[in-house]
Write an enzyme that holds these catalytic residues in place. Structure first.
Site: not given
Ligand code: GTR
Length: 352
Positions: A192, A333, A283, A196
């Site tokens: 996540s 996720h 997402w 990045k």
């Molecule tokens: C979310 C965010 C994502 C992602 C995620 C995470 O809130 O919108 O970009 O980075 O968190 O790190 O689990």
């Protein structure tokens, strides 16, 4: 650099390492476990981080290693009572927060399987490097640099993702002195927001031979110009301290970006790239993540390597393991044992 993550300074910051513990028989004898205190300093101010390193005892020579941050501190990755809490947690969470619970995220770190397959793991809490919350820049390693000005940010100023990426390279600097770690076989893995940072670290530091982004989404593997799922307006509003201020100029204005994220992924060549998505994680835009990995194919071909062949998203739970790898798994996720299994299969091909 100037449009998304900001400039990474070339200045060297002094880091000293102190071995806090060494257990040669951790995880039922499977691993040697070391905890190493990193002290970053500019002479006036000091910031501390703790690296948790497991080295597989079954490997007689040097072992390949996964480098990756954890979200809730080193003690969250295991039930082992000898693992220290990470120093950076205190900036973000009060003592009653569940993150302090030992093993709170151990489901994300299948250490036993990783070590049994002959890989070492080096993990650190990302809050140690830059506490992940608005207004924390003064507590981050960025504040140690000589041109740091509190509360003032240039349009291309690096921010949390840039600083996390920089920190991942400092973990690699440390590993040089570990004679049981193979410096030619280092993979970086991030989930996540850390996916990045892993891509950005991999793009800048050639010592990462395999770069793995798990569900990194917007500002990670996903193409920004598809404007699907999380978009630039949303991410720069929710997390204004992740990217350089200049990234906000593309909020609601993605078509003006002079590039897209596949060009970041292309910077991994001639090394190996793996992108992972989850079906239930719209997402992060699984299709956008796949396509940006797919669009690296020409550059991989130029280097005589094999990218992804089809522009069609593969079926769920059917990984593609080429020089560029990809899977989309069922579920939501997260980073799961299945994800790790695929990453290890990919690394077996390229690092063993
Ligand atoms: C979310 C965010 C994502 C992602 C995620 C995470 O809130 O919108 O970009 O980075 O968190 O790190 O689990």
């Amino acid at each position: 650099m100037t449009h998304v993550y900001g400039r990474t300074p070339s200045e060297k910051i002094t880091v000293s390492y102190t071995l806090l513990s060494c257990n040669p028989k951790a995880l039922d004898g499977k691993a040697t476990c070391k905890q190493v205190l990193f002290s970053f300093t500019n002479g006036e101010k000091e910031i501390e981080a703790i690296l948790l390193l497991y080295i597989p005892n079954l490997v007689k020579g040097k072992a390949p290693v996964f480098v990756g941050y954890n979200f809730m501190g080193n003690a969250s990755t295991t039930l082992d009572p000898t693992i220290y809490h990470s120093p950076g947690l205190r900036f973000v969470y009060g003592k009653d927060s569940p993150v302090w619970k030992r093993g709170a995220q151990k489901n994300r770190w299948c250490f036993d399987q990783i070590l049994e397959r002959g890989y070492a793991v080096a993990t650190m809490c990302y809050h140690d490097i830059y506490p992940d919350q608005v207004g924390m820049r003064d507590y981050s390693v960025a504040s140690l640099f000589s041109d740091y000005i509190p509360r003032s940010r240039k349009h291309d100023e690096w921010e949390a993702i840039g600083v996390w990426a920089w920190g991942a390279s400092r973990i690699v600097d440390y590993l040089v002195q570990e004679d049981r770690i193979d410096m030619d076989r280092i993979a970086i893995v991030g989930h996540s927001r850390q996916g990045k940072a892993a891509l950005w670290a991999g793009a800048q530091d050639m010592r990462f031979k395999v770069v793995i982004s798990n569900e990194s989404g917007c500002g990670g593997a996903a193409l920004s110009k598809r404007v699907y799922g999380e978009n630039i307006a949303r991410i720069t509003t929710d997390f204004p301290y992740w990217f350089c201020p200049g990234f906000s100029r593309y909020a609601g204005n993605e078509e003006e970006l002079p590039f897209d994220q596949h060009e970041l992924l292309a910077l991994i060549v001639p090394r190996y790239l793996y992108v992972a998505s989850a079906e239930g994680d719209w997402w992060s835009d699984p299709k956008g993540e796949y396509l940006s990995a797919y669009y690296t194919k020409d550059i991989y071909q130029l280097y005589g390597m094999n990218g992804l062949e089809s522009a069609e998203l593969p079926f769920v739970n059917q990984p593609i393991l080429s020089d560029v790898g990809y899977h989309i798994r069922e579920g939501k996720h997260d980073i799961t044992d299945y994800d790790w299994e695929c990453f290890m299969n990919f690394c077996d091909l390229h690092l063993k």
